[in-house]
Write an enzyme that holds these catalytic residues in place. Structure first.
Site, short mmCIF file in Angstrom:
data_model
loop_
_atom_site.label_atom_id
_atom_site.label_comp_id
_atom_site.label_asym_id
_atom_site.label_seq_id
_atom_site.Cartn_x
_atom_site.Cartn_y
_atom_site.Cartn_z
CE1 TYR A 1 -4.07 -1.81 0.37
CE2 TYR A 1 -3.12 -2.83 2.32
CZ TYR A 1 -4.11 -2.77 1.36
OH TYR A 1 -5.15 -3.67 1.39
CG HIS B 1 -3.04 4.83 0.84
ND1 HIS B 1 -4.27 4.82 0.21
CD2 HIS B 1 -2.97 3.66 1.51
CE1 HIS B 1 -4.92 3.70 0.50
NE2 HIS B 1 -4.15 2.97 1.27
CD GLU C 1 -2.44 2.73 -2.73
OE1 GLU C 1 -2.04 1.66 -2.21
OE2 GLU C 1 -1.71 3.73 -2.86
CB VAL D 1 -15.77 2.57 8.00
CG1 VAL D 1 -14.80 1.75 7.16
CG2 VAL D 1 -16.42 1.69 9.06
CG ASP E 1 -9.72 5.46 4.74
OD1 ASP E 1 -10.92 5.80 4.73
OD2 ASP E 1 -9.28 4.53 4.04
N1 LIG Z 1 -11.03 2.98 8.74
C1 LIG Z 1 -10.47 1.92 8.18
O1 LIG Z 1 -9.68 1.22 8.79
C2 LIG Z 1 -10.83 1.53 6.78
C3 LIG Z 1 -10.51 0.27 6.28
C4 LIG Z 1 -10.91 -0.06 4.98
C5 LIG Z 1 -11.57 0.88 4.18
N2 LIG Z 1 -11.85 2.12 4.72
C6 LIG Z 1 -12.57 3.17 3.96
O2 LIG Z 1 -13.96 2.93 3.99
C7 LIG Z 1 -14.55 3.70 2.94
C8 LIG Z 1 -15.55 2.84 2.19
O3 LIG Z 1 -14.85 1.86 1.44
P1 LIG Z 1 -15.62 0.77 0.56
O4 LIG Z 1 -14.59 -0.15 0.04
O5 LIG Z 1 -16.78 0.23 1.29
O6 LIG Z 1 -16.16 1.69 -0.63
P2 LIG Z 1 -17.17 1.27 -1.80
O7 LIG Z 1 -16.79 2.07 -3.00
O8 LIG Z 1 -17.27 -0.21 -1.94
O9 LIG Z 1 -18.59 1.79 -1.27
C9 LIG Z 1 -18.89 3.15 -1.09
C10 LIG Z 1 -20.39 3.34 -1.20
O10 LIG Z 1 -20.70 4.69 -0.80
C11 LIG Z 1 -21.79 5.11 -1.59
N3 LIG Z 1 -21.91 6.57 -1.52
C12 LIG Z 1 -21.19 7.52 -2.15
N4 LIG Z 1 -21.63 8.74 -1.79
C13 LIG Z 1 -22.63 8.56 -0.90
C14 LIG Z 1 -23.50 9.42 -0.19
N5 LIG Z 1 -23.40 10.76 -0.31
N6 LIG Z 1 -24.44 8.89 0.62
C15 LIG Z 1 -24.57 7.55 0.75
N7 LIG Z 1 -23.78 6.66 0.08
C16 LIG Z 1 -22.83 7.17 -0.73
C17 LIG Z 1 -21.46 4.57 -2.98
O11 LIG Z 1 -22.58 4.55 -3.83
C18 LIG Z 1 -20.93 3.16 -2.63
O12 LIG Z 1 -21.98 2.19 -2.66
C19 LIG Z 1 -13.37 4.19 2.10
O13 LIG Z 1 -13.08 5.53 2.46
C20 LIG Z 1 -12.25 3.27 2.50
O14 LIG Z 1 -10.98 3.84 2.27
C21 LIG Z 1 -11.47 2.45 5.97
#
Ligand SMILES: NC(=O)c1ccc[n+]([C@@H]2O[C@H](COP(=O)([O-])OP(=O)(O)OC[C@H]3O[C@@H](n4cnc5c(N)ncnc54)[C@H](O)[C@@H]3O)[C@@H](O)[C@H]2O)c1
Length: 367
Positions: A94, A96, A118, A267, A270
């Site tokens: 990764y 970023h 990524e 979640v 990040d």
């Molecule tokens: N905190 C952590 O440790 C951690 C770990 C893994 C991933 N993440 C993060 O989690 C987030 C989500 O990742 P993912 O893989 O599930 O993404 P993903 O692309 O699979 O899903 C995102 C969803 O959000 C929806 N969306 C977009 N704008 C929206 C809005 N205004 N209202 C409602 N829904 C909306 C999209 O249509 C999509 O279905 C990312 O930012 C990712 O980097 C964080």
């Protein structure tokens, strides 16, 4: 090929680039693998587990970098590690980079070929090496949410699934992608009353079909989000707009309507988080309270379950590691355009347009 697996050095990072089982695949194929002593120790992969599958254990990271042509890691290399990279090296981890100009410039200076997990794609237009960590974070979000709803943790004193005669907790999930879907699976499994909010009607229809009436799906209009804040005990923020900061769906004003002792798990932290009151926290100090609502905003949630996360990551990365080892970086990327999409830095240039634009650094197409 000679492949190196150094120990991760970021605070509380216990994941490791390759499991002993992954190493076995490479040594069986005739490659040499060098593992830094203690690299997997934090998750009970002792040095002996690596030597048993033919790896050589080296005492220092410098020696691992010097002995290897390809370095397989988890987190982005720190500046002193980048100093050990040379033009002959391939780095697979990764990165970023869009958020880290000093790292990008140092990698350019190294001359190494740097492939970022990524940005590797698959035939469905998704990001297969990000997916496992989103799965882990989504599933964990429900676990931590349930924990902080307990009275002892400052929560409202609510059991997610309720009991016969007492209604279950209301769980709202904003964003029904990979992490949102996995959060919903866990929340449904615990018997909570689950609603997923998304702005993609196609995705809402898929989720509706997948869960067969066991969840509700709602279009994420401003009004619907405001109602969810008022009525939910646990909200999990899983939205993503690729390449952009997360939209702030919940304002501080809206938070005032939420019940005391409710929990937000962001979640999406990040990418800046989807609640106005979110700021990134760490596993050593994961929560804080605003307007009586507990916020959990750990930016590297999978690190807490480092063993599960390492296996999940290796399941996704191993096929690419095998190709890189067999054909070399150039051959593997020529044969696989999805792996080629992972290339971020090569021969002193940024080779990923969005990263070059974000950082105002020199871009050159790899070809
Ligand atoms: N905190 C952590 O440790 C951690 C770990 C893994 C991933 N993440 C993060 O989690 C987030 C989500 O990742 P993912 O893989 O599930 O993404 P993903 O692309 O699979 O899903 C995102 C969803 O959000 C929806 N969306 C977009 N704008 C929206 C809005 N205004 N209202 C409602 N829904 C909306 C999209 O249509 C999509 O279905 C990312 O930012 C990712 O980097 C964080």
């Amino acid at each position: 090929m000679r492949i190196g697996v150094p120990k991760e050095i970021k605070v509380h990072e216990y994941r490791v680039g390759m499991t002993p089982a992954s190493v076995a695949e490479l040594t069986l194929a005739g490659h040499e693998v060098f593992v830094e002593t203690g690299a997997g120790g934090g998750i009970d992969f002792g040095d002996d587990a690596y030597t048993a599958v033919g790896a050589k254990i080296l005492p220092t990271p410098q020696e691992v970098f010097a002995a290897s042509d390809m370095i397989v890691k988890v987190k982005e290399p720190q500046l002193h590690e980048i100093a050990w990279l040379e033009p002959r090296h391939t780095l697979f981890t990764y990165l970023h980079l869009a958020a880290d100009k000093p790292q990008a410039e140092a990698l350019m200076k190294s001359g190494a070929t740097c492939i970022a997990y990524e940005t590797v794609t698959n035939a469905h237009g998704r990001l297969p090496l990000l997916q496992p960590m989103s799965e882990v974070a989504g599933r964990m979000a429900v676990q931590v949410g349930a924990h902080y709803l307990e009275k002892e943790q400052g929560g409202r004193g609510i059991l997610l699934g309720g009991v016969p005669g007492v209604a279950p907790a209301k769980v709202s999930i904003f964003g029904g992608g990979v992490s949102g879907f996995n959060a919903a699976q866990m929340a449904v499994g615990l018997g909570a009353d689950v609603t997923i909010y998304d702005v993609s009607s196609t995705r809402l229809a898929e989720l509706d079909a997948l869960f067969q009436n066991r969840i509700k799906t709602v279009y994420a209009s401003g009004a619907a989000v405001a109602r969810a804040v008022e009525n939910s005990h646990l909200i999990i923020g899983c939205v993503l707009i690729p390449g952009a900061a997360a939209p702030k769906l919940v304002t501080r004003e809206m938070l005032k309507t939420m019940k005391r002792g409710s929990v937000l798990v962001d979640v999406a932290i990040d990418q800046g988080g989807c609640f106005e009151t979110s700021h990134a926290t760490t596993h050593s100090d994961p929560v804080y309270t605003v307007e009586g609502v507990i916020h959990y905003c750990v930016a590297n949630m999978p690190g807490a379950v480092a063993r599960t996360s390492t296996f999940a990551l290796n399941n996704a990365t191993l096929p690419f590691i095998v190709k890189l080892a067999k054909f070399g970086a150039e051959g593997a990327m020529r044969a696989d355009p999805h792996l080629r999409n992972g290339l971020n830095v090569a021969a002193g240039f940024i080779t990923y347009k969005a990263v070059a634009d974000d950082l105002a650094l020199a871009y050159r197409a790899w070809e």
